[in-house]
Design an enzyme around this catalytic site. Structure first.
Site, PDB file in Angstrom:
ATOM      1  N   GLY A   1       2.044  -1.656   5.042  1.00 24.65           N
ATOM      2  CA  GLY A   1       2.957  -2.644   5.610  1.00 24.65           C
ATOM      3  C   GLY A   1       2.247  -3.873   6.125  1.00 24.65           C
ATOM      4  O   GLY A   1       1.106  -4.174   5.752  1.00 24.65           O
TER       5      GLY A   1
ATOM      6  N   SER B   1      13.115 -11.507   1.051  1.00 23.61           N
ATOM      7  CA  SER B   1      14.447 -11.152   0.578  1.00 23.61           C
ATOM      8  C   SER B   1      15.452 -11.182   1.726  1.00 23.61           C
ATOM      9  O   SER B   1      15.071 -11.164   2.890  1.00 23.61           O
ATOM     10  CB  SER B   1      14.409  -9.761  -0.068  1.00 23.61           C
ATOM     11  OG  SER B   1      15.659  -9.395  -0.602  1.00 23.61           O
ATOM     12  N   GLY B   2      16.746 -11.190   1.393  1.00 22.82           N
ATOM     13  CA  GLY B   2      17.790 -11.363   2.400  1.00 22.82           C
ATOM     14  C   GLY B   2      18.463 -10.099   2.884  1.00 22.82           C
ATOM     15  O   GLY B   2      19.499 -10.164   3.547  1.00 22.82           O
TER      16      GLY B   2
ATOM     17  N   CYS C   1       0.782  -1.225   0.000  1.00 21.83           N
ATOM     18  CA  CYS C   1       0.000   0.000   0.000  1.00 21.83           C
ATOM     19  C   CYS C   1       0.825   1.293   0.000  1.00 21.83           C
ATOM     20  O   CYS C   1       2.031   1.297   0.183  1.00 21.83           O
ATOM     21  CB  CYS C   1      -0.964   0.016   1.172  1.00 21.83           C
ATOM     22  SG  CYS C   1      -1.964  -1.485   1.314  1.00 21.83           S
TER      23      CYS C   1
ATOM     24  N   ARG D   1      -4.448   0.739  -2.009  1.00 25.96           N
ATOM     25  CA  ARG D   1      -4.309  -0.574  -1.393  1.00 25.96           C
ATOM     26  C   ARG D   1      -3.724  -1.626  -2.323  1.00 25.96           C
ATOM     27  O   ARG D   1      -4.147  -1.767  -3.472  1.00 25.96           O
ATOM     28  CB  ARG D   1      -5.670  -1.067  -0.889  1.00 25.96           C
ATOM     29  CG  ARG D   1      -5.532  -2.358  -0.079  1.00 25.96           C
ATOM     30  CD  ARG D   1      -6.844  -2.804   0.513  1.00 25.96           C
ATOM     31  NE  ARG D   1      -6.604  -3.946   1.408  1.00 25.96           N
ATOM     32  CZ  ARG D   1      -7.405  -4.986   1.510  1.00 25.96           C
ATOM     33  NH1 ARG D   1      -8.503  -5.058   0.787  1.00 25.96           N
ATOM     34  NH2 ARG D   1      -7.106  -5.974   2.331  1.00 25.96           N
ATOM     35  N   LEU D   2      -2.750  -2.356  -1.796  1.00 25.24           N
ATOM     36  CA  LEU D   2      -2.276  -3.603  -2.378  1.00 25.24           C
ATOM     37  C   LEU D   2      -2.807  -4.696  -1.461  1.00 25.24           C
ATOM     38  O   LEU D   2      -2.329  -4.867  -0.335  1.00 25.24           O
ATOM     39  CB  LEU D   2      -0.748  -3.636  -2.441  1.00 25.24           C
ATOM     40  CG  LEU D   2      -0.108  -4.892  -3.041  1.00 25.24           C
ATOM     41  CD1 LEU D   2      -0.491  -5.040  -4.504  1.00 25.24           C
ATOM     42  CD2 LEU D   2       1.410  -4.845  -2.899  1.00 25.24           C
ATOM     43  N   ALA D   3      -3.827  -5.418  -1.901  1.00 25.97           N
ATOM     44  CA  ALA D   3      -4.545  -6.357  -1.037  1.00 25.97           C
ATOM     45  C   ALA D   3      -3.721  -7.623  -0.805  1.00 25.97           C
ATOM     46  O   ALA D   3      -3.388  -8.334  -1.758  1.00 25.97           O
ATOM     47  CB  ALA D   3      -5.897  -6.705  -1.652  1.00 25.97           C
TER      48      ALA D   3
ATOM     49  N   ASP E   1      -4.939  -6.982   9.480  1.00 25.65           N
ATOM     50  CA  ASP E   1      -4.028  -6.459  10.494  1.00 25.65           C
ATOM     51  C   ASP E   1      -4.226  -4.958  10.686  1.00 25.65           C
ATOM     52  O   ASP E   1      -3.910  -4.417  11.741  1.00 25.65           O
ATOM     53  CB  ASP E   1      -2.569  -6.793  10.151  1.00 25.65           C
ATOM     54  CG  ASP E   1      -2.119  -6.257   8.808  1.00 25.65           C
ATOM     55  OD1 ASP E   1      -2.975  -6.077   7.924  1.00 25.65           O
ATOM     56  OD2 ASP E   1      -0.906  -6.035   8.629  1.00 25.65           O
TER      57      ASP E   1
END
Length: 617
Positions: A79, A380-381, A2, A50-52, A103
């Site tokens: 986040g 990711s690392g 988001c 929004r990124l759902a 969340d």
């Protein structure tokens, strides 16, 4: 996940200004293509894209604590909070009723229950704004390690804010002005917490609550690194690192969409991929984890070992994928891909600044696009090198004893500082003094352990510098570029429980076998192939094709025309000095090489024109 934007004005009626707020929020569409919303009141407007990922239907924003009561707190949030399920149960026990499974609602109701102090209960990557109509107070809050970005721009009677500078710059009261200090921040390879480069704009510092009321602005830290004695023996420490990582990765796989990994074949990304595959098997998931790697056409044939890269990555990535049962996808690039004007323009627009680590940023964008075609979330690392001591400068005596940011040592050795001096920028911007001052500030912050001295004391300093002044640059780069294609990247090594534990582990224990990242390698023994565990640390891949340098030279040559923005900063004569350096002398790439200075000049020129930046020297 988001993007957010907003505007608070304590004197103006904002209900007539939704068009401006919509424009600000609209710049965040790449961060949130699935839905958008505005919440409007007399003195505050909150916007959200929004990124759902969790509760695809119920998690729409901005979200009000009580949907039927406009006087209740409202949140616009980005986040993920990984312990939201435990917090929800605790809040239910306190009488809270939830209408969604997101969340976001947990975070909002935690504020209602505990006030601003609730932030230290969160485990995750997040940045959010809460407007409380009951007190006419705005809170801007950011996660502990600064994974998710959040910026603000104070005005005469309030504040503008957004996930990225572009959201703020969409407002007509915010000007794209950069003064000498902003230029110093760009060219010194120093990312000072809170510094946003644009004049009048600030970044919310990691682990910080910024509060705006009619009385003004204040800020407070809700978490910081502390120096604590480490009492565990070596075997216990290795075991605890493994336990923490298993729990962290399992938590970060929670999503209502497909999750994959970024896999370079190095220790960090291989560990994350292996732990994710193990966790999914434990959960009974039959579909293998998808792991993505990037490579360059002809790289294996052209490869020459050097001080940065010891061997090609792809064979190791293939071996890891086979070992852990991952579905491995290689994204192969050539020069045309990373020189594509559309790719370079997208990267610049994603970052809002001409900060450049060379071709790495362009290849990262293309890799993220390939991931986005098959998933919405990737692990990711990032941060393992800073935490466990993986970079060469942790193990280079001259870098450690340099009395400066240790990554400036390879920058100087690789010719980057020399190139900046050649074009006159290093001296013109007085970067020696600027770096010295920022280094002193950072050193003053380092938490000290009573009785610690010598190498242990110095390596605590070096680790702190990396975690707070280098890692924040890399985290910002990864977030901006991945979110430019609507991909959320989660970073297990930034979990504050792991950071606190490993930060306080003695350097002698972190290098107990005489190598870099000893603890991490030991904790992964038996899970990863020995070939990966024992290989030398490699940076993110960069092209070694000399034709790429020739293309950069041509682009810089094309800048030397009357009115080119870059000529406000450096003279044509000085740029020609850099171009007169013999072909092939710029090194193999990466953020420290002289070649990267060519990238910065090109990007600066494009940035000033694209953003209509006013440069004030």
């Amino acid at each position: 996940m988001c993007g957010l934007a907003g505007w608070v004005d304590f004197e103006r009626d904002l209900t007539a200004h939704t068009e401006t707020a919509s424009a600000m929020t609209g710049t965040m569409e790449c961060r949130g293509p699935d839905a958008g919303g505005l919440w409007t009141s007399t003195h505050a407007i909150l916007g959200h894209r929004r990124l759902a990922i969790i509760d695809l239907e119920g998690g729409k924003q901005p979200m009000v604590a009580d949907a039927d009561d406009h006087t209740q707190p409202v949140i616009t949030y980005t986040g993920e909070v990984y312990n939201f399920q435990e917090l929800r149960e605790e809040l239910r026990g306190l009488g809270h009723v939830f209408r969604t499974t997101s969340d976001t609602e947990v975070v909002l109701r935690a504020y209602v229950e505990w006030g601003a102090g609730f932030a230290d209960r969160l485990n995750g990557i997040y940045a959010f704004a809460i407007w409380d109509p009951r007190t006419e107070e705005l809170l801007l809050i950011r996660d502990r390690m600064g994974v998710k970005p959040l910026y603000y721009y104070p005005t005469a009677d309030g504040v503008l804010f957004g996930s990225e500078p572009k959201a703020i710059l969409a407002h007509d009261e915010a000007e794209a002005v950069v003064d000498a200090e902003g230029l110093k921040e760009i060219f010194s390879i120093v990312k000072t917490p809170g510094h946003a480069v644009y004049q009048g704009m600030y970044e919310v510092k990691p682990a910080t609550i910024v509060r705006f009321t009619r009385e003004g602005r204040s800020e407070e830290k809700y978490w910081e690194l502390e120096a604590r004695p480490h009492t565990d023996d070596l075997d216990t420490t290795i075991g605890h690192v493994r336990e923490l990582l298993e729990d962290i990765v399992e938590r970060q796989l929670v999503a209502d969409v497909t999750v994959g990994t970024l896999l370079s074949g190095g220790l960090d990304s291989s560990a994350v991929t292996a732990l994710a595959a193990k966790a999914l098997t434990k959960q009974g998931v039959e579909q293998p984890i998808r792991a993505f790697s990037v490579d360059f056409v002809g790289h294996d044939e052209r490869f020459e070992a050097n001080v940065q890269w010891a061997d090609p990555d792809t064979p190791f990535a293939v071996e890891v994928a086979e070992r852990v049962g991952a579905e491995h996808i290689i994204v192969e690039l050539d020069n045309e891909d990373i020189l594509d004007p559309e790719v370079r323009g997208t990267v610049l627009r994603a970052q809002d600044l001409p900060v450049s680590t060379g071709d790495m940023e362009y290849s990262l964008l293309i890799l993220c696009r390939a991931l986005k075609e098959q998933m919405t979330v990737a692990l990711s690392g990032e941060a393992a090198d800073e935490l466990f001591g993986g970079y060469t400068w942790f193990h280079d005596k001259e870098a450690v004893e340099s009395n400066s940011f240790p990554w400036h040592h390879p920058f100087e050795k690789a010719g980057g500082i020399g190139a900046l001096k050649t074009v006159g920028l290093w001296d013109k911007l007085e970067l020696t003094e600027y770096v010295k001052g920022r280094y002193a500030e950072a050193l003053d912050e380092v938490p000290r352990l009573d009785g610690e001295s010598g190498l242990e004391e110095r390596m605590r300093e070096v680790t702190y510098l990396n975690l707070t002044r280098w890692e924040n640059f890399l985290l910002d780069r990864k977030d901006r570029i991945s979110m430019a294609v609507s991909l959320e990247v989660r970073v297990p090594f930034t979990d504050h429980r792991l950071v606190e534990y490993v930060y306080n582990t003695p350097w002698a224990m972190k290098t107990f076998d005489g190598r870099e990242k000893s603890l991490l390698r030991a904790s992964m023994r038996g899970l990863l192939p020995d070939s990966v565990l024992d290989r030398k640390k490699n940076p993110y891949p960069s092209t070694q094709d000399r034709r790429y340098e020739l293309a950069l030279r041509e682009q810089v040559e094309a800048l030397l025309v009357e009115g080119a923005p870059v000529l406000q900063l450096v003279s044509e004569a000085d740029i020609r000095k850099l171009l007169d350096v013999p072909e092939g002398s710029y090194g193999v790439g990466g953020p420290w090489s002289a070649r990267a200075v060519l990238e910065r000049l090109i990007e600066f020129n494009t940035w000033v024109g694209t953003y209509d930046v006013r440069v004030e020297l």
